[in-house]
Every structure is written in C-alpha cells, then in structure tokens.
Design a protein around this motif. Structure first.
Motif, PDB file in Angstrom:
ATOM      1  N   ASN A   1       0.862  -1.109   0.112  1.00  0.00           N
ATOM      2  CA  ASN A   1       0.147  -0.001  -0.082  1.00  0.00           C
ATOM      3  C   ASN A   1       0.990   1.196  -0.036  1.00  0.00           C
ATOM      4  O   ASN A   1       0.272   2.331  -0.187  1.00  0.00           O
ATOM      5  N   GLY A   2       2.233   1.281  -0.067  1.00  0.00           N
ATOM      6  CA  GLY A   2       3.077   2.392  -0.135  1.00  0.00           C
ATOM      7  C   GLY A   2       3.106   3.058   1.197  1.00  0.00           C
ATOM      8  O   GLY A   2       3.906   4.067   1.339  1.00  0.00           O
ATOM      9  N   ALA A   3       2.480   2.626   2.390  1.00  0.00           N
ATOM     10  CA  ALA A   3       2.706   3.599   3.656  1.00  0.00           C
ATOM     11  C   ALA A   3       3.984   3.144   4.350  1.00  0.00           C
ATOM     12  O   ALA A   3       4.555   2.002   4.181  1.00  0.00           O
ATOM     13  N   LEU A   4       4.287   3.919   5.166  1.00  0.00           N
ATOM     14  CA  LEU A   4       5.563   3.840   5.802  1.00  0.00           C
ATOM     15  C   LEU A   4       5.452   2.619   6.949  1.00  0.00           C
ATOM     16  O   LEU A   4       4.521   2.507   7.517  1.00  0.00           O
ATOM     17  N   ALA A   5       6.457   1.953   7.044  1.00  0.00           N
ATOM     18  CA  ALA A   5       6.460   0.926   7.938  1.00  0.00           C
ATOM     19  C   ALA A   5       8.059   0.791   8.674  1.00  0.00           C
ATOM     20  O   ALA A   5       8.900   1.153   8.000  1.00  0.00           O
ATOM     21  N   ASN A   6       8.107   0.461   9.791  1.00  0.00           N
ATOM     22  CA  ASN A   6       9.557   0.287  10.666  1.00  0.00           C
ATOM     23  C   ASN A   6      10.380  -0.970   9.943  1.00  0.00           C
ATOM     24  O   ASN A   6       9.633  -1.994   9.384  1.00  0.00           O
ATOM     25  N   VAL A   7      11.627  -0.629   9.967  1.00  0.00           N
ATOM     26  CA  VAL A   7      12.313  -1.661   9.683  1.00  0.00           C
ATOM     27  C   VAL A   7      13.779  -1.582  10.511  1.00  0.00           C
ATOM     28  O   VAL A   7      14.002  -0.600  10.641  1.00  0.00           O
ATOM     29  N   ILE A   8      14.202  -2.718  10.973  1.00  0.00           N
ATOM     30  CA  ILE A   8      15.401  -2.500  11.728  1.00  0.00           C
ATOM     31  C   ILE A   8      16.522  -2.698  10.714  1.00  0.00           C
ATOM     32  O   ILE A   8      16.774  -3.542   9.965  1.00  0.00           O
ATOM     33  N   ARG A   9      17.395  -1.906  10.984  1.00  0.00           N
ATOM     34  CA  ARG A   9      18.684  -1.559  10.121  1.00  0.00           C
ATOM     35  C   ARG A   9      19.873  -1.907  10.811  1.00  0.00           C
ATOM     36  O   ARG A   9      20.896  -2.345  10.414  1.00  0.00           O
ATOM     37  N   GLY A  10      19.687  -2.326  12.223  1.00  0.00           N
ATOM     38  CA  GLY A  10      20.901  -2.716  12.954  1.00  0.00           C
ATOM     39  C   GLY A  10      20.763  -3.270  14.282  1.00  0.00           C
ATOM     40  O   GLY A  10      19.575  -2.906  14.901  1.00  0.00           O
ATOM     41  N   TYR A  11      21.488  -3.795  15.010  1.00  0.00           N
ATOM     42  CA  TYR A  11      21.558  -4.101  16.370  1.00  0.00           C
ATOM     43  C   TYR A  11      22.986  -3.842  17.048  1.00  0.00           C
ATOM     44  O   TYR A  11      23.988  -4.015  16.475  1.00  0.00           O
ATOM     45  N   GLU A  12      22.793  -3.111  18.304  1.00  0.00           N
ATOM     46  CA  GLU A  12      24.101  -2.838  18.821  1.00  0.00           C
ATOM     47  C   GLU A  12      23.975  -3.200  20.206  1.00  0.00           C
ATOM     48  O   GLU A  12      22.882  -3.547  20.918  1.00  0.00           O
ATOM     49  N   LYS A  13      25.006  -3.215  21.149  1.00  0.00           N
ATOM     50  CA  LYS A  13      25.036  -3.577  22.601  1.00  0.00           C
ATOM     51  C   LYS A  13      24.125  -2.283  23.292  1.00  0.00           C
ATOM     52  O   LYS A  13      24.364  -1.216  22.588  1.00  0.00           O
ATOM     53  N   LYS A  14      23.663  -2.650  24.434  1.00  0.00           N
ATOM     54  CA  LYS A  14      23.181  -1.787  25.121  1.00  0.00           C
ATOM     55  C   LYS A  14      23.997  -0.703  25.278  1.00  0.00           C
ATOM     56  O   LYS A  14      23.196   0.588  25.329  1.00  0.00           O
ATOM     57  N   ALA A  15      25.161  -0.659  25.819  1.00  0.00           N
ATOM     58  CA  ALA A  15      26.058   0.426  25.948  1.00  0.00           C
ATOM     59  C   ALA A  15      26.118   1.383  24.677  1.00  0.00           C
ATOM     60  O   ALA A  15      26.364   2.784  24.825  1.00  0.00           O
ATOM     61  N   ALA A  16      25.616   1.170  23.419  1.00  0.00           N
ATOM     62  CA  ALA A  16      25.607   2.057  22.250  1.00  0.00           C
ATOM     63  C   ALA A  16      24.565   2.963  22.490  1.00  0.00           C
ATOM     64  O   ALA A  16      24.600   4.179  21.791  1.00  0.00           O
ATOM     65  N   LEU A  17      23.693   2.928  23.389  1.00  0.00           N
ATOM     66  CA  LEU A  17      22.741   3.982  23.723  1.00  0.00           C
ATOM     67  C   LEU A  17      23.042   4.560  24.928  1.00  0.00           C
ATOM     68  O   LEU A  17      22.398   5.028  25.981  1.00  0.00           O
ATOM     69  N   ALA A  18      24.386   5.258  24.885  1.00  0.00           N
ATOM     70  CA  ALA A  18      24.752   6.054  26.141  1.00  0.00           C
ATOM     71  C   ALA A  18      24.114   7.344  26.179  1.00  0.00           C
ATOM     72  O   ALA A  18      23.786   7.958  25.179  1.00  0.00           O
ATOM     73  N   PRO A  19      23.885   8.060  27.402  1.00  0.00           N
ATOM     74  CA  PRO A  19      23.229   9.085  27.632  1.00  0.00           C
ATOM     75  C   PRO A  19      24.078  10.457  26.675  1.00  0.00           C
ATOM     76  O   PRO A  19      25.204  10.374  26.662  1.00  0.00           O
ATOM     77  N   ALA A  20      23.445  11.303  26.444  1.00  0.00           N
ATOM     78  CA  ALA A  20      23.986  12.369  25.695  1.00  0.00           C
ATOM     79  C   ALA A  20      25.188  12.991  26.832  1.00  0.00           C
ATOM     80  O   ALA A  20      24.952  13.005  27.925  1.00  0.00           O
ATOM     81  N   PRO A  21      26.308  13.572  26.450  1.00  0.00           N
ATOM     82  CA  PRO A  21      27.141  14.401  27.399  1.00  0.00           C
ATOM     83  C   PRO A  21      26.490  15.365  27.948  1.00  0.00           C
ATOM     84  O   PRO A  21      25.575  16.100  27.514  1.00  0.00           O
ATOM     85  N   ALA A  22      27.325  15.756  29.214  1.00  0.00           N
ATOM     86  CA  ALA A  22      26.706  17.011  30.037  1.00  0.00           C
ATOM     87  C   ALA A  22      26.863  18.116  29.316  1.00  0.00           C
ATOM     88  O   ALA A  22      27.724  18.241  28.424  1.00  0.00           O
ATOM     89  N   ALA A  23      25.822  19.002  29.630  1.00  0.00           N
ATOM     90  CA  ALA A  23      26.134  20.454  28.951  1.00  0.00           C
ATOM     91  C   ALA A  23      27.163  21.169  29.371  1.00  0.00           C
ATOM     92  O   ALA A  23      27.949  20.932  30.461  1.00  0.00           O
ATOM     93  N   ALA A  24      28.048  22.039  28.353  1.00  0.00           N
ATOM     94  CA  ALA A  24      28.916  22.609  28.649  1.00  0.00           C
ATOM     95  C   ALA A  24      28.712  23.461  29.975  1.00  0.00           C
ATOM     96  O   ALA A  24      27.715  23.827  30.312  1.00  0.00           O
ATOM     97  N   SER A  25      29.913  23.781  30.713  1.00  0.00           N
ATOM     98  CA  SER A  25      29.825  24.568  31.949  1.00  0.00           C
ATOM     99  C   SER A  25      29.407  25.970  31.670  1.00  0.00           C
ATOM    100  O   SER A  25      29.374  26.295  30.511  1.00  0.00           O
TER     101      SER A  25
END
Length: 152
Positions: A119-143
C-alpha cells in the motif's frame, strides 16, 4: 444479518488509534519471541523475531524482524547470518543453541522506515543491532564558563 453487541458501551472503552510507525532512531529493546518458520514460497526457513521497546516514550511498542537463514539465494542467507551475528554480539550470547537464549536481554535496535509493497505506507524496519552501551546518555552540557579551551 448482524452480530449481537448488547452490553457493549463505547463510552467505557478508549478508541483504537491509527498505526503510526516509530520515528527513526535507536531504541532499547528485548527479543520477546522467536520461531523458525518456512518462507512464503516454501523454499527456505526464516527466524521470525518479535522485539519490544522497553524504555522511553515508545515503551511497549513491538518491532519485527525476519532472518532468512535458509534460502537458495546465498546473499539473502549471508545478510541474515550477519544480522544474527550482530544480535548475538549485542546480547552477549555468541554460541546460541536455541533462539530463546536471545530473549529478554536488552539490546539497541536501529530503526528506519521503508515503504510497504502492498500500500506504499511507511513501516518500520530494523537497520541494525548494537550492545546496550551504544545507547549512552548525551554528554553533560558545557559549563556556564563556556566551552573548553581550544587545543591543537
């Protein structure tokens, strides 16, 4: 002739919402189910995986992956085996004897979009798999003093 709906009150049930694919990005998920099934054409077998997002605003949403591990097309098998290797490495199970050994271990899935053939609608596709550590929190803001000095 219709079906008897006596006793149903739509005021007591939240209405369903239209399906919207997850936004592209990285999600912490687990594999919740897996099964080996014949392909539609019957010429091979695929490992069907059900994954569930376990964190964030899309918690509980499901994703699906089909790894075509037995197929006459060698490239198809190579891609599926590479994906399975990435999953195994991401969950830390390098020599699984059964797919259930991959269940319930957090990993990061890289989610993209594709257009459905039917039907041409958008669907999700998994493009890759990584270790949990790959989803690290963003670095702290600059002082408040500003960015770190430039170094050469």
């Amino acid at each position: 002739m219709g079906a008897n709906l006596t006793g149903f009150d739509a005021n007591t049930v939240n209405p369903s919402e239209p399906f919207v694919p997850l936004p592209e990005g990285r999600y912490l998920a687990i594999i919740t189910d897996s099964e080996f099934k014949p392909t539609k054409r019957g010429g091979g077998k695929l490992l069907k995986l059900t994954l569930q997002v376990v964190d964030g605003p899309h918690k509980s949403r499901k994703l699906f992956a089909n790894l075509n591990l037995e197929n006459a097309n060698a490239d198809t098998v190579r891609i599926a085996r590479a994906d399975l290797s990435a999953i195994c490495r991401a969950v830390g199970v390098l020599h699984p004897k059964d797919s259930c050994e991959l269940h319930n271990i957090p990993l990061v899935v890289v989610v993209g979009h594709k257009k459905r053939d039917d039907n041409g609608a958008l669907a999700n596709v998994i493009r890759g798999y990584e270790k949990k550590a790959a989803l690290a929190p963003a670095p702290a803001a600059a002082s408040a003093a500003g960015p770190a000095p430039w170094k050469r």
